[in-house]
Structure formats: C-alpha cells, structure tokens
Motif scaffolding. Sequence first.
Motif, PDB file in Angstrom:
ATOM      1  N   GLY A 121       2.998 -11.915-100.097  1.00 48.99           N
ATOM      2  CA  GLY A 121       4.385 -11.733 -99.665  1.00 48.99           C
ATOM      3  C   GLY A 121       5.324 -11.655-100.851  1.00 48.99           C
ATOM      4  N   PHE A 122       5.119 -12.513-101.840  1.00 51.10           N
ATOM      5  CA  PHE A 122       5.963 -12.460-103.030  1.00 51.10           C
ATOM      6  C   PHE A 122       5.706 -11.172-103.808  1.00 51.10           C
ATOM      7  N   ALA A 123       4.459 -10.762-103.904  1.00 49.10           N
ATOM      8  CA  ALA A 123       4.122  -9.534-104.637  1.00 49.10           C
ATOM      9  C   ALA A 123       4.730  -8.297-103.981  1.00 49.10           C
ATOM     10  N   ARG A 124       5.034  -8.374-102.694  1.00 47.99           N
ATOM     11  CA  ARG A 124       5.671  -7.253-101.991  1.00 47.99           C
ATOM     12  C   ARG A 124       7.189  -7.267-102.137  1.00 47.99           C
ATOM     13  N   HIS A 125       7.716  -8.366-102.612  1.00 47.58           N
ATOM     14  CA  HIS A 125       9.159  -8.461-102.801  1.00 47.58           C
ATOM     15  C   HIS A 125       9.532  -7.552-103.968  1.00 47.58           C
ATOM     16  N   PRO A 126      10.403  -6.567-103.761  1.00 47.25           N
ATOM     17  CA  PRO A 126      10.663  -5.586-104.815  1.00 47.25           C
ATOM     18  C   PRO A 126      11.209  -6.186-106.105  1.00 47.25           C
ATOM     19  N   VAL A 127      12.083  -7.161-106.009  1.00 48.03           N
ATOM     20  CA  VAL A 127      12.624  -7.785-107.221  1.00 48.03           C
ATOM     21  C   VAL A 127      11.597  -8.760-107.791  1.00 48.03           C
ATOM     22  N   GLY A 128      10.935  -9.493-106.912  1.00 44.68           N
ATOM     23  CA  GLY A 128       9.921 -10.444-107.370  1.00 44.68           C
ATOM     24  C   GLY A 128       8.811  -9.760-108.141  1.00 44.68           C
ATOM     25  N   ALA A 129       8.277  -8.683-107.600  1.00 50.14           N
ATOM     26  CA  ALA A 129       7.204  -7.956-108.277  1.00 50.14           C
ATOM     27  C   ALA A 129       7.682  -7.365-109.601  1.00 50.14           C
ATOM     28  N   ALA A 130       8.934  -6.933-109.642  1.00 51.44           N
ATOM     29  CA  ALA A 130       9.472  -6.334-110.860  1.00 51.44           C
ATOM     30  C   ALA A 130       9.703  -7.377-111.950  1.00 51.44           C
ATOM     31  N   ARG A 131      10.081  -8.591-111.572  1.00 49.25           N
ATOM     32  CA  ARG A 131      10.428  -9.622-112.559  1.00 49.25           C
ATOM     33  C   ARG A 131       9.259 -10.531-112.935  1.00 49.25           C
ATOM     34  N   CYS A 132       8.207 -10.557-112.149  1.00 47.56           N
ATOM     35  CA  CYS A 132       7.058 -11.434-112.388  1.00 47.56           C
ATOM     36  C   CYS A 132       6.317 -10.999-113.658  1.00 47.56           C
ATOM     37  N   LEU A 133       6.224 -11.897-114.635  1.00 45.86           N
ATOM     38  CA  LEU A 133       5.586 -11.564-115.900  1.00 45.86           C
ATOM     39  C   LEU A 133       4.132 -11.133-115.714  1.00 45.86           C
ATOM     40  N   ALA A 134       3.366 -11.864-114.914  1.00 44.34           N
ATOM     41  CA  ALA A 134       1.954 -11.528-114.718  1.00 44.34           C
ATOM     42  C   ALA A 134       1.798 -10.125-114.137  1.00 44.34           C
ATOM     43  N   LEU A 135       2.625  -9.777-113.147  1.00 42.23           N
ATOM     44  CA  LEU A 135       2.522  -8.441-112.543  1.00 42.23           C
ATOM     45  C   LEU A 135       3.050  -7.357-113.476  1.00 42.23           C
ATOM     46  N   ARG A 136       4.002  -7.692-114.323  1.00 42.88           N
ATOM     47  CA  ARG A 136       4.468  -6.719-115.325  1.00 42.88           C
ATOM     48  C   ARG A 136       3.356  -6.431-116.333  1.00 42.88           C
ATOM     49  N   LEU A 137       2.606  -7.461-116.713  1.00 43.63           N
ATOM     50  CA  LEU A 137       1.489  -7.249-117.638  1.00 43.63           C
ATOM     51  C   LEU A 137       0.389  -6.400-117.001  1.00 43.63           C
ATOM     52  N   VAL A 138       0.217  -6.524-115.685  1.00 49.20           N
ATOM     53  CA  VAL A 138      -0.734  -5.662-114.974  1.00 49.20           C
ATOM     54  C   VAL A 138      -0.248  -4.216-115.033  1.00 49.20           C
ATOM     55  N   ARG A 139       1.034  -3.997-114.719  1.00 47.22           N
ATOM     56  CA  ARG A 139       1.567  -2.632-114.736  1.00 47.22           C
ATOM     57  C   ARG A 139       1.531  -2.007-116.131  1.00 47.22           C
ATOM     58  N   ALA A 140       1.648  -2.852-117.152  1.00 45.24           N
ATOM     59  CA  ALA A 140       1.614  -2.357-118.530  1.00 45.24           C
ATOM     60  C   ALA A 140       0.185  -2.081-119.008  1.00 45.24           C
ATOM     61  N   GLY A 141      -0.801  -2.466-118.205  1.00 42.01           N
ATOM     62  CA  GLY A 141      -2.192  -2.222-118.577  1.00 42.01           C
ATOM     63  C   GLY A 141      -2.786  -3.290-119.472  1.00 42.01           C
ATOM     64  N   VAL A 142      -2.052  -4.375-119.700  1.00 44.15           N
ATOM     65  CA  VAL A 142      -2.549  -5.470-120.538  1.00 44.15           C
ATOM     66  C   VAL A 142      -3.545  -6.323-119.757  1.00 44.15           C
ATOM     67  N   LEU A 143      -3.259  -6.544-118.469  1.00 45.03           N
ATOM     68  CA  LEU A 143      -4.125  -7.312-117.585  1.00 45.03           C
ATOM     69  C   LEU A 143      -4.562  -6.435-116.415  1.00 45.03           C
ATOM     70  N   THR A 144      -5.621  -6.847-115.755  1.00 38.86           N
ATOM     71  CA  THR A 144      -6.144  -6.128-114.593  1.00 38.86           C
ATOM     72  C   THR A 144      -5.869  -6.950-113.340  1.00 38.86           C
ATOM     73  N   PRO A 182      -2.966  -1.922-107.249  1.00 36.26           N
ATOM     74  CA  PRO A 182      -3.710  -2.252-108.457  1.00 36.26           C
ATOM     75  C   PRO A 182      -3.845  -1.023-109.342  1.00 36.26           C
ATOM     76  N   THR A 183      -3.856  -1.263-110.636  1.00 35.47           N
ATOM     77  CA  THR A 183      -4.022  -0.168-111.578  1.00 35.47           C
ATOM     78  C   THR A 183      -5.391  -0.253-112.197  1.00 35.47           C
ATOM     79  N   ALA A 184      -5.894   0.867-112.607  1.00 26.60           N
ATOM     80  CA  ALA A 184      -7.192   0.893-113.270  1.00 26.60           C
ATOM     81  C   ALA A 184      -7.031   0.317-114.668  1.00 26.60           C
ATOM     82  N   SER A 185      -8.013  -0.401-115.112  1.00 23.93           N
ATOM     83  CA  SER A 185      -7.975  -0.964-116.449  1.00 23.93           C
ATOM     84  C   SER A 185      -8.114   0.161-117.455  1.00 23.93           C
ATOM     85  N   PRO A 186      -7.294   0.171-118.508  1.00 30.29           N
ATOM     86  CA  PRO A 186      -7.377   1.242-119.482  1.00 30.29           C
ATOM     87  C   PRO A 186      -8.615   1.156-120.351  1.00 30.29           C
TER      88      PRO A 186
END
Length: 140
Positions: free
Chosen positions: A70-93, A128-132
């Motif tokens: 539910g939090f991950a679906r929150h548009p602001v929450g997902a955008a501001r969450c450091l762990a999910l930002r690292l996933v989007r940046a390809g640093v984490l899977t 989810p994004t594919a791991s680089p």
Amino acid sequence: MSADADVADWRTAVVRQCADLCATCIYRPGNLAHLAPGRVKQLTQAAIAEETHIVCHDTLDAPAAAICAGFARHPVGAARCLALRLVRAGVLTLQLIVPPSKEIPCPTVPRAAPAEHLSDASPRPLTPTASPGPRRSRSG
C-alpha cells in the motif's frame, strides 16, 4: 510499521516489497488494523518526510521484512522512499514477495486506498526493474 525492520539484503543488493496488500493492510478500506483515526495518514506523512517506508506488519515476524504494498503504491511515498529510489536507479533490485496473510482466504477488496490515507494523486504501482548486471570498467 515504521522502517525499523530491514527490508533490504545488502549482501545481495535486494529490496523486498509485498506484491499485494496483506489481508489486514492499513491501506485497505475499513480500518481492518483497528488504528486510531488519522493514524495511517500520520504514518504515511512521517515516512515521506523521512524518505523511508512503511514495513508490512505481516512481515515483521517473517524471516525477512518487506515494504508495505500500500505504501509502495502511494505516489509520493514511492517517489520519496530511498530504498525504492535506489531500485529505480538500478543500484538495488526489487524482490516482490507474497504477504504471509495472503495464504489465508479473504474477501476481495479494491486495491486503491481511501483518499483519507493518500494524497490527491491516484496511486500507481511500482513495477520491478531488471537488474543492470555487474558494472564493468573499460580499460583504455
């Protein structure tokens, strides 16, 4: 329900997130977790302000905690969450897990949370994004 439980395995660079809402998710309509009025909004705003996340309460006693779907679906929450930002940046899977309570049959409930708990924007799931893969340097 804060970020006290570790949702990441730093050895494997994986962040765990629930693939769906658990049976008593705080983002489901009807206050199934019996929280005080306004508590979900307060938790969400605090997590956003701290650039962290809300841990799914169903995973707190599991072998590995996960970010609440539910939090991950929150548009602001997902955008501001450091762990999910690292996933989007390809640093984490991102590893999507099934919440433990999903094994118990429960009535189908709409996926969107009530507007009281979320911002004015409609929730969007994080995909989810594919791991680089490993980074290789070029020697010149």
